[in-house]
Design an enzyme around this catalytic site. Structure first.
Site, PDB file in Angstrom:
ATOM      1  N   SER A  62     -26.938 -40.435 -58.056  1.00  0.00           N
ATOM      2  CA  SER A  62     -27.982 -40.347 -59.072  1.00  0.00           C
ATOM      3  C   SER A  62     -28.096 -41.604 -59.939  1.00  0.00           C
ATOM      4  CB  SER A  62     -27.745 -39.131 -59.988  1.00  0.00           C
ATOM      5  OG  SER A  62     -26.468 -39.187 -60.586  1.00  0.00           O
TER       6      SER A  62
ATOM      7  N   HIS B 272     -15.496 -45.824 -50.424  1.00  0.00           N
ATOM      8  CA  HIS B 272     -15.958 -44.473 -50.720  1.00  0.00           C
ATOM      9  C   HIS B 272     -15.553 -44.156 -52.152  1.00  0.00           C
ATOM     10  CE1 HIS B 272     -15.797 -39.884 -50.019  1.00  0.00           C
ATOM     11  NE2 HIS B 272     -17.004 -40.272 -50.369  1.00  0.00           N
ATOM     12  N   ASP B 273     -16.504 -43.708 -52.953  1.00  0.00           N
ATOM     13  CA  ASP B 273     -16.240 -43.575 -54.390  1.00  0.00           C
ATOM     14  C   ASP B 273     -15.073 -42.642 -54.693  1.00  0.00           C
ATOM     15  OD1 ASP B 273     -17.667 -41.274 -53.697  1.00  0.00           O
ATOM     16  OD2 ASP B 273     -19.360 -41.694 -55.023  1.00  0.00           O
TER      17      ASP B 273
ATOM     18  N   GLN C 266     -26.425 -31.143 -63.643  1.00  0.00           N
ATOM     19  CA  GLN C 266     -27.403 -32.230 -63.673  1.00  0.00           C
ATOM     20  C   GLN C 266     -28.803 -31.701 -63.377  1.00  0.00           C
ATOM     21  OE1 GLN C 266     -25.750 -34.786 -60.685  1.00  0.00           O
ATOM     22  NE2 GLN C 266     -24.161 -35.623 -62.028  1.00  0.00           N
TER      23      GLN C 266
ATOM     24  N   ARG D  45     -23.721 -48.275 -61.898  1.00  0.00           N
ATOM     25  CA  ARG D  45     -23.387 -49.089 -63.067  1.00  0.00           C
ATOM     26  C   ARG D  45     -22.478 -50.240 -62.649  1.00  0.00           C
ATOM     27  NH1 ARG D  45     -19.961 -44.794 -65.020  1.00  0.00           N
ATOM     28  NH2 ARG D  45     -18.554 -44.302 -63.302  1.00  0.00           N
TER      29      ARG D  45
ATOM     30  N   ASN E 136     -14.598 -30.076 -50.717  1.00  0.00           N
ATOM     31  CA  ASN E 136     -15.763 -30.483 -51.506  1.00  0.00           C
ATOM     32  C   ASN E 136     -16.460 -29.263 -52.083  1.00  0.00           C
ATOM     33  OD1 ASN E 136     -15.335 -33.071 -50.639  1.00  0.00           O
ATOM     34  ND2 ASN E 136     -16.997 -33.116 -49.180  1.00  0.00           N
TER      35      ASN E 136
ATOM     36  N   GLY F 140     -16.382 -38.569 -64.520  1.00  0.00           N
ATOM     37  CA  GLY F 140     -17.250 -38.190 -65.633  1.00  0.00           C
ATOM     38  C   GLY F 140     -17.168 -36.735 -66.017  1.00  0.00           C
TER      39      GLY F 140
END
Length: 453
Positions: free
Chosen positions: A12, A234-235, A301, A15, A293, A393
């Site tokens: 989404s 991969h984050d 969101q 940064r 997952n 987050g």
């Protein structure tokens, strides 16, 4: 002062986070942020990769503008999605998003070629209809692969645009369902059995390795040169890299997705792990992220988006806390993958149109899914875990943190918030300073306020 730039891009937003070491602690500075939105096109759900790279470049330019030139740059993104290039290294569009439905018709066909048990025994990757293996097979059936000469996962593509170097990276490659977990290389048998072009898949590079330097063209545009490295691209691999945990701890990488698991040195490829839909994704130092997952902040969101952002997240949280009732639902229900209206979709699952009830149901259902996953991890690994580290987050959500503690009956810590960017950065420091992962994690512990819930 030595600076390192992490470019952290989620489904989404993205940064640019600059970092340096000061008084033996990491200092992070967000210098640029941008939106990364899905586009509903005539082809389906796609990414605007031209806009995405433009934003990557804009953030790098910002470093020059503020006079803080990074020694190195690394990019991490979500997994499974990729860009195909033709023989002239030009993009073959569209670039599909994993939430597109084009894979629905090919999963059964693949399973008639390779049994699910055989696939899992080789890759250890959980079955999800958006896995790259299904996306590539859909591309082959549509004829899109005929022109393809190069296959790059999203961070690899963006790094290619910066350097001109075409390289694949291990951690993101493991999300494809095409990497052999034991050998830690592309599985040539799977690729051959599905008639995928083997030349698309090049040698896998490890995190903390050099891709190249900024190309001359990019140097002219940004005004300086830097090394471009592979982070754990991969984050989630980057987030877990920064997780301040011990061997007997669990983690939750809490963002758009909630990923709950533990870190192991050998993959678990048992039928029990397969049947419970666990995945063995690659991590830094060839560790494995044994995890499940769940749709996480994606739920909230989208609820907020449906409210036209008229409520802040904290206001939504307080509304949920003020509701003394809730109803469980499957947070991974297919109707929640890409709904037009998340409030309506959850409301239908819980048979209510009361907003507080709907949001509270989302909180409790997510916390319950964490508890279920913990119980399953303990059964599969035959280990007991004492502590869960929530990073990312989502760890700012005090209500969800408290519910996680109460549902799992485990000690819970929260932080660092910027786990993905931090993991990206410490992988660069590992390359620059030649330090170990253990030393890098000690630096994380010293640098951030990690709170016990």
């Amino acid at each position: 002062m030595t600076y390192y730039l992490a470019i952290d891009i989620g489904a989404s937003s993205g940064r640019h986070i600059l970092s340096h070491i000061e008084n033996e602690k990491l200092v992070l500075e967000e210098i640029y942020r941008f939106d990364n939105n899905l586009t509903q096109s005539k082809y389906g759900l796609v990414w605007n990769i031209e806009s995405l790279f433009r934003e990557v470049l804009n953030g790098i330019k910002k470093c020059g503008e503020i006079g803080k030139i990074p020694k190195s740059i690394a990019i991490d993104t979500w997994g499974v999605d990729y860009v195909l290039l033709d023989e002239n290294k030009k993009e073959i569009l569209p670039c599909f998003c994993y939430r597109d439905s084009r894979t629905n018709g090919v999963i059964d066909e693949i399973e008639s070629i390779i049994l699910p048990t055989e696939l899992y025994s080789k890759t250890g990757i959980q079955k999800q209809n958006f896995n790259t293996i299904y996306q590539l097979y859909a591309d082959m059936k549509s004829g899109k692969l005929k022109r393809a000469k190069y296959f790059l996962m999203m961070p690899e593509y963006l790094s290619f645009k910066l350097t001109g170097e075409l390289k694949n990276e291990y951690t993101n490659a493991t999300t494809t369902g095409l990497v052999n977990a034991k050998r830690k290389t592309w599985d040539s048998d799977i690729i051959s059995d599905l008639d995928l072009p083997s030349e698309l898949f090049t040698a896998l590079n490890t995190p903390s390795s050099v891709i190249g330097e900024l190309s001359l063209d990019i140097q002219k545009k940004v005004g300086f040169n830097s090394f471009v490295l592979f982070a754990p691209s991969h984050d989630t691999a980057s987030a877990v890299c920064a997780c301040p945990m011990k061997d007997d701890d669990l983690y939750i990488s809490s963002g758009t997705w909630s990923l709950i698991g533990t870190e192991i040195t050998e993959p678990i490829l048992s039928d029990k792990a397969k049947n419970l839909n666990f995945t063995n994704e690659g991590g830094i130092d060839f560790r494995f992220r044994f995890l499940k997952n769940y749709m996480g902040m994606w739920l909230f969101q989208n609820i907020r988006r449906n409210l036209n952002k008229s409520m802040a997240y904290d206001e939504m949280m307080e509304l949920a806390k003020g509701c003394d009732s809730y109803k469980y639902f499957d947070v991974n229900d297919s109707t929640l993958v890409a709904p037009d209206n998340m409030i309506y979709s959850i409301g239908k699952l819980v048979n209510s149109n009361d907003l507080g009830f709907i949001i509270n149901s989302a909180y409790h259902s997510l916390a319950k899914s964490y508890a279920d996953a913990v119980n399953e991890i303990e059964k599969v690994t035959d280990k007991k875990f004492n502590t869960i580290h929530i990073v990312g987050g989502g760890c700012r959500d005090k209500y969800l943190n408290t519910l996680t503690r109460d549902y799992t009956n485990k000690s819970v810590t929260a932080g660092p918030v910027e786990a993905t960017a931090t993991g990206n950065i410490i992988s660069q420091i590992m390359w620059d300073k030649k330090i170990s992962l253990a030393s890098a994690r000690d630096l994380v512990k010293k640098s951030f306020d990690i709170k016990e819930i």
